[in-house]
Design an enzyme around this catalytic site. Sequence first.
Site, PDB file in Angstrom:
ATOM      1  N   SER A   1       0.814  -1.211   0.000  1.00  0.00           N
ATOM      2  CA  SER A   1       0.000   0.000   0.000  1.00  0.00           C
ATOM      3  C   SER A   1       0.851   1.266   0.000  1.00  0.00           C
ATOM      4  O   SER A   1       1.600   1.506  -0.925  1.00  0.00           O
ATOM      5  CB  SER A   1      -0.955  -0.045   1.197  1.00  0.00           C
TER       6      SER A   1
ATOM      7  N   ASP B   1      -2.472   6.304  -3.398  1.00  0.00           N
ATOM      8  CA  ASP B   1      -1.295   5.719  -2.773  1.00  0.00           C
ATOM      9  C   ASP B   1      -0.804   4.581  -3.657  1.00  0.00           C
ATOM     10  O   ASP B   1      -1.286   4.397  -4.772  1.00  0.00           O
ATOM     11  CB  ASP B   1      -1.603   5.247  -1.353  1.00  0.00           C
TER      12      ASP B   1
END
Length: 448
Positions: free
Chosen positions: A104, A241
Amino acid sequence: MRRLFGTDGVRGLAGIDVTADLALGLAQAAARVLGRSAREESRRPIAVIARDPRVSGEFIAAAVAAGLASSGVDVLDAGVIPTPAAAFLVANARADFGVMVSASHNPAPDNGIKFFARGGKKLPDEVEDLIEAALTEPKLSPTGREVGRIRRFADAEDRYVVHLLGTLSERLDGVHVVLDCAHGAAAGISPDVFRDAGARVTVIGNSPDGFNINDSVGSTHLEQLSVAVREHGADLGIAHDGDADRCLAIDHEGNVIDGDMIMVILAISMSQRNLLKDHTLVTTVMSNLGLRIAMDNHGISVVETGVGDRYVLEALNAGNYSLGGEQSGHVIISDHATTGDGILTGLQIVAEMVRTGKTLKELASAMTVYPQVLVNVRGVDRSRALNDEVIAQAVTQAELALGENGRVLLRPSGTEPVVRVMVEAREQHTAAQLADDLADVVRARTAL
């Protein structure tokens, strides 16, 4: 013994914590647990695998594919795509489960492995525990025609793009958006989607090389996006992200629009269009007090959960609600996704600008952000903090001082000897003073 799975799968330093051996073993264990239903139906399980572009994802995804195929699972390899795309494709391809290799928003040296159940839903704790337990069980060892096949999921991106565009009820013509793809999984999809929807697109953070993911770009580093929006005279900026399950925004003046503001914008819009189930928004205890006040002003109820998008998802599923998320930009629109989807969220923000003819700054003005001060008190006994009478009295006194103009939250860390003291108030100095005073009390009463 420490639990292998954290709040979002297994994550750590690739090659040290997340190794090829661990990836192989987890895949074999998942094949046993998540492929059971298919085997009971006398058919071969199918799994979708995907990854973000960090370099370690290459060997980890290869190990996952090997573990699955050697356990009799047919693998559809979607390559580099966002986490929400992987979740969508599990459902779309009617696969039995999915695997996403990503850390992530973490820096490039980290990586992780997360699993999706049938339908693209995140696993509950008890199923993760079954997979962890299965690491020590005998492996499935099919031979001959029972061995799984590994195939490229050739139209994975196309299916996801069609899905995203299908969520829009109007085109985005005339809107100039700057996209920050964080040198991550959004790079190959997000710009094309926004252009296909009619927006004028400028892109930054769009050159992933396996090592630069999240490096001074993306939703955790908004400075470059803010500058780019102003330099290009754009209407807004959208930041993803590394695995594109988050969305934060920048208005035309360069101001940050965080997850709380985004949820307020979408909740009001969905409520006005009768798309918000029970006129309810799900968010965490860390959301700003201004969000709750804005929701109350618009007749929208708020359900609070613990910190973490998995808890938001649990509440959404339990109440069959339509919208939830976190201040960090994980926004879940459950009519269209089973997890946070940064590209989907960005599209819906721009669509609301088109629908209303308002700027993003005007839309965000529905929420007044209260100053929020967070103090981490380190080296303390977490369990004692929640049961100490003196601390409880200090919290009560702070809450009385704030009245309806603020709130106090004490939250022990789940992983380290830290107690987080959060105070919101109308004035920054009031929040800071009360937070410091409470931190002193916690420190004095719970020091190790």
